[in-house]
Each structure stands twice: as C-alpha cells, then as structure tokens.
Design a protein around this motif. Structure first.
Motif, mmCIF file in Angstrom:
data_model
loop_
_atom_site.group_PDB
_atom_site.id
_atom_site.type_symbol
_atom_site.label_atom_id
_atom_site.label_comp_id
_atom_site.label_asym_id
_atom_site.label_seq_id
_atom_site.Cartn_x
_atom_site.Cartn_y
_atom_site.Cartn_z
ATOM 1 N N GLY A 123 1.010 -1.506 0.696
ATOM 2 C CA GLY A 123 -0.164 -0.196 -0.560
ATOM 3 C C GLY A 123 0.435 0.941 -0.327
ATOM 4 O O GLY A 123 2.298 1.155 0.036
ATOM 5 N N SER A 124 -0.289 2.763 -0.294
ATOM 6 C CA SER A 124 0.857 3.750 0.198
ATOM 7 C C SER A 124 0.305 4.554 1.062
ATOM 8 O O SER A 124 -1.038 4.553 1.948
ATOM 9 N N ARG A 137 1.291 9.086 2.352
ATOM 10 C CA ARG A 137 1.695 10.390 2.513
ATOM 11 C C ARG A 137 1.822 10.698 3.496
ATOM 12 O O ARG A 137 1.143 10.735 4.181
ATOM 13 N N ARG A 162 10.843 3.742 -4.476
ATOM 14 C CA ARG A 162 9.166 3.751 -3.315
ATOM 15 C C ARG A 162 8.766 4.974 -2.636
ATOM 16 O O ARG A 162 7.964 5.094 -2.653
ATOM 17 N N PHE A 163 9.914 5.837 -2.083
ATOM 18 C CA PHE A 163 9.448 6.835 -2.044
ATOM 19 C C PHE A 163 10.101 8.275 -2.885
ATOM 20 O O PHE A 163 10.936 8.077 -2.747
ATOM 21 N N THR A 164 8.753 9.050 -2.520
ATOM 22 C CA THR A 164 9.481 10.407 -2.960
ATOM 23 C C THR A 164 9.436 11.812 -2.099
ATOM 24 O O THR A 164 7.906 11.275 -1.173
ATOM 25 N N GLN A 220 6.084 10.997 0.153
ATOM 26 C CA GLN A 220 4.919 9.221 -0.922
ATOM 27 C C GLN A 220 5.740 8.363 -0.299
ATOM 28 O O GLN A 220 6.895 8.098 -0.943
ATOM 29 N N MET A 221 5.143 7.823 0.182
ATOM 30 C CA MET A 221 5.482 6.487 0.205
ATOM 31 C C MET A 221 4.903 5.208 -0.608
ATOM 32 O O MET A 221 3.555 5.416 0.108
ATOM 33 N N ASN A 222 5.542 3.957 -1.519
ATOM 34 C CA ASN A 222 4.766 2.999 -1.948
ATOM 35 C C ASN A 222 5.153 2.315 -2.276
ATOM 36 O O ASN A 222 6.239 2.248 -1.573
ATOM 37 N N SER A 223 4.463 1.412 -2.788
ATOM 38 C CA SER A 223 4.835 -0.311 -1.947
ATOM 39 C C SER A 223 5.414 -0.578 -0.499
ATOM 40 O O SER A 223 6.631 -1.064 -0.661
ATOM 41 N N LEU A 224 4.285 -0.353 0.125
ATOM 42 C CA LEU A 224 5.360 -0.358 1.779
ATOM 43 C C LEU A 224 5.632 -1.742 2.179
ATOM 44 O O LEU A 224 4.261 -2.502 1.545
ATOM 45 N N ASP A 270 9.560 -1.474 6.310
ATOM 46 C CA ASP A 270 9.369 0.191 6.507
ATOM 47 C C ASP A 270 8.767 0.276 7.882
ATOM 48 O O ASP A 270 8.345 1.771 8.546
#
Length: 112
Positions: free
Chosen positions: A16-17, A19, A66-68, A81-85, A89
C-alpha cells in the motif's frame, strides 16, 4: 524557533501507500535542508529521504524507487510519498530540519 508537525501516518497493508506531511512554522525561509528520518523498535534512527541545502534530493538505498520527497515552499510543507510499502518500513517517522529541529513523529505500521 522552528516547529515541525508531522501527519499522515497510520496502518497500511503491504504494497500500500501513504503520504506523510510535515508542516513547518517559525523561522523557516526555505524547505531546503528538511528531511525525513525513521526509527524502528530496537534500531537507530536513520535518514530516509532529504531535500538538501542545495535543493537536490537523496534517499536511503532501502527506499529508492518507492519513496518520493517533495515540498511546497509557499506552504512550508514537506511531503513523503511512500509506495509499495513493506513490513520493514514500519517505524516512527520524524521530520527534521538542519539546525537540529525535530517533529514529534508519526507512526507508520505496515502489516496485513
């Protein structure tokens, strides 16, 4: 004085993601020099992502791709922004500004 307030943490399933936001107030002239750290139970606090003084970005190897990190100078706010957690993490995430200013932290838990 600088105040940093994080928000956006929570519980999310693997993959999941989320922010995270860090709202800064006080003697903030730029979002440059602001970054995100995290600390998992029993581990040292580690740098996750940063906006350098020069305005470039850098990331820990474990989160690259994965993170921006981004920011809005007009709002004095930095985002993560954290994706593909992943479960690894899971940690308390802290906002930090060069000069030794820290937020109170926000918990991120990645679990099914």
């Amino acid at each position: 004085q600088v105040q940093l307030v994080e928000s956006g943490g929570g519980l999310v399933q693997p993959g999941g993601s989320l922010r995270l936001s860090c709202a800064a107030s006080g003697r903030i002239f730029s979002i440059n020099g602001m970054d995100w750290y995290r600390q998992a139970p029993g581990k040292e606090r580690e740098l996750v992502a940063a906006i350098t003084i020069g305005g470039s970005t850098k990331y820990a190897d474990s989160v690259k791709g994965r993170f921006t990190i981004s920011g809005d100078n007009a709002k004095s706010t930095v985002y993560l922004q954290m994706n593909s957690l992943k479960p690894e993490d899971t940690a308390v995430y802290y906002c930090h500004k060069v000069g030794g200013w820290w937020g109170q932290g926000t918990q991120v838990t990645v679990s099914s």
